[in-house]
Motif scaffolding. Sequence first.
Motif, PDB file in Angstrom:
ATOM      1  N   LYS A 262      40.926  35.969  56.708  1.00 58.43           N
ATOM      2  CA  LYS A 262      40.036  34.804  56.796  1.00 58.43           C
ATOM      3  C   LYS A 262      39.211  34.848  58.086  1.00 58.43           C
ATOM      4  N   ASP A 263      37.887  34.876  57.932  1.00 58.94           N
ATOM      5  CA  ASP A 263      36.938  34.754  59.061  1.00 58.94           C
ATOM      6  C   ASP A 263      37.282  35.719  60.202  1.00 58.94           C
ATOM      7  N   LEU A 264      37.582  36.940  59.883  1.00 55.86           N
ATOM      8  CA  LEU A 264      38.061  37.911  60.878  1.00 55.86           C
ATOM      9  C   LEU A 264      36.905  38.492  61.697  1.00 55.86           C
ATOM     10  N   ILE A 265      37.070  38.459  63.007  1.00 59.31           N
ATOM     11  CA  ILE A 265      36.133  39.112  63.928  1.00 59.31           C
ATOM     12  C   ILE A 265      36.928  40.121  64.756  1.00 59.31           C
ATOM     13  N   LEU A 278      34.729  38.340  58.520  1.00 57.12           N
ATOM     14  CA  LEU A 278      35.047  38.884  57.193  1.00 57.12           C
ATOM     15  C   LEU A 278      36.229  38.157  56.562  1.00 57.12           C
ATOM     16  N   SER A 279      36.090  37.824  55.282  1.00 55.72           N
ATOM     17  CA  SER A 279      37.184  37.235  54.501  1.00 55.72           C
ATOM     18  C   SER A 279      37.407  38.082  53.255  1.00 55.72           C
ATOM     19  N   LEU A 280      38.690  38.266  52.912  1.00 49.87           N
ATOM     20  CA  LEU A 280      39.029  39.156  51.794  1.00 49.87           C
ATOM     21  C   LEU A 280      40.476  38.919  51.403  1.00 49.87           C
ATOM     22  N   ASP A 281      40.803  39.115  50.120  1.00 49.20           N
ATOM     23  CA  ASP A 281      42.200  39.047  49.727  1.00 49.20           C
ATOM     24  C   ASP A 281      42.519  40.182  48.758  1.00 49.20           C
ATOM     25  N   VAL A 282      43.760  40.617  48.784  1.00 45.89           N
ATOM     26  CA  VAL A 282      44.250  41.657  47.879  1.00 45.89           C
ATOM     27  C   VAL A 282      45.518  41.135  47.229  1.00 45.89           C
ATOM     28  N   ARG A 283      45.586  41.233  45.915  1.00 43.56           N
ATOM     29  CA  ARG A 283      46.725  40.701  45.168  1.00 43.56           C
ATOM     30  C   ARG A 283      47.694  41.798  44.765  1.00 43.56           C
ATOM     31  N   GLY A 284      48.936  41.416  44.596  1.00 43.73           N
ATOM     32  CA  GLY A 284      49.910  42.345  44.062  1.00 43.73           C
ATOM     33  C   GLY A 284      49.505  42.764  42.663  1.00 43.73           C
ATOM     34  N   GLY A 285      49.645  44.050  42.350  1.00 41.60           N
ATOM     35  CA  GLY A 285      49.294  44.528  41.029  1.00 41.60           C
ATOM     36  C   GLY A 285      47.834  44.889  40.855  1.00 41.60           C
TER      37      GLY A 285
END
Length: 511
Positions: A262-265, A278-285
């Motif tokens: 979330k909101d990474l600098i 930068l914001s991003l997510d990764v899910r299991g599977g």
Amino acid sequence: MAQEIVIEMHNITKKFGDFVANDYINLDVKAGEIHALLGENGAGKSTLMNMLAGLLEPTEGEILLNGKPVKLDSPSKSASLGIGMVHQHFMLVDAFTVAENIILGSEVTKGAFLDLKRATKEIIELSEKYGLAVDPDAKVADISVGAQQRAEILKTLYRGADILIFDEPTAVLTPAEITELLEIMRNLVKEGKSIILITHKLDEIRAVADRVTVIRRGKSIETVSVAGASSQQLAEMMVGRAVSFKTDKIAANPKNTTLAIKDLIVNENRGVPAVKGLSLDVRGGEILGIAGIDGNGQTELIQAITGLRKPKSGSIQIKGTDVTHLSPRQITEMSVGHIPEDRHRDGMILEMTLAENMALQTYYKEPFSHHGILDYGFINKNARRLMDEFDVRAASEQVSAGSLSGGNQQKAVIAREVDRDPDLLIVSQPTRGLDVGAIEYIRKRLVAERDKGKAVLVVSFELDEIFDLSDRIAVIHDGKIQDILDPEKTDKQELGILMAGGKLTKEGTNV
């Protein structure tokens, strides 16, 4: 008119103790051709060429140069006969300038003093003649990998090389740098040079090579015209079986979010932001692929996730726990595996044995150690198991990691990280330096991890790899995610627009 043969290698055998690296190999190279040497990781390609470069001597066999037998017992002897080698891992001194590196060992003097001005003039003339753009006064530590490679090529040309050996020259280059290098090779041949190209990349062979000699497990299999052989035929000759260029996989079944950013600098080394909110997510599977041109924040992003670089602001959560400021070991112990982009800097300790490297993440735990005492019996047994499972080719688990081919080093790192069965697998350039057979296997393993419910984040400069592996594709540009796309509903053109900083309309056009 038949081309003159400049290099002949007859029945070349090289043994290291009981290990046979080259087994009666035959090779001939014609004047003015690009001759590819194709083989799996650890097939013996570099060993064979190290004998031509004077770094090793054959156990048996004969080498002829322009029809005359020669004894190449040192690099200086090979160089004096017009043979130069551009190594996979560059032989440059970071603290020296480009010019100082190029003339090192072949210094031009004026009286008792080094005539760097004259040498620099000669280097500039060579660089202009062959299209090798370099800044002679720049320090090697401050220039790109592509520029370092051009300096290596100039170093061989400065010494008068007419026969150039390129050892896996594109392993660390961006797509643009690869295109540039292939054009440089064509220019060198036009100027009368002969080139031996050690590689496992079939598309590059098809782009520039005239003939190809295939080596498999230390033996020469066949020499064929590139124009007369398909990629599938070359791949089968190389690995001894049919190879699939596309990974079979079922549709993803993503579960809960494993990685949430979330909101990474994140700043780069000079203190300038490389990752910008930068914001991003990764899910299991699922496998989330990150596509982007090199230098757009991918390295700093991965380092922040794995604890190797501290973010300036923002948050990183793994399975709901904030790990933003945890150490690499603390993050690793949260069931995170990391296959780094630079296996030498971040993945291995080259002076240690292969077995020790395969235990780097677990050596302090049972059963690798007991009460602080390493159990080398188990460490060695574990390494042999992983060598068999991941086809890591070495004389034994006791050899130094630095003695392995680049591809086998990569397979060793992948074996160590995947075998730990992590819930989150961070993978950067997973198949860099691997042959087609190993690429097929590693991609299948990554998909298998996904199918077990693991979250897999893949960063790759190979768009074919991104499309082959990814369930979702996040495009990064200038430290930000431009868009997240379904690989089934996009193409390389659209990705290219986003990678260059453009946007897509609903129709997929550039705006």
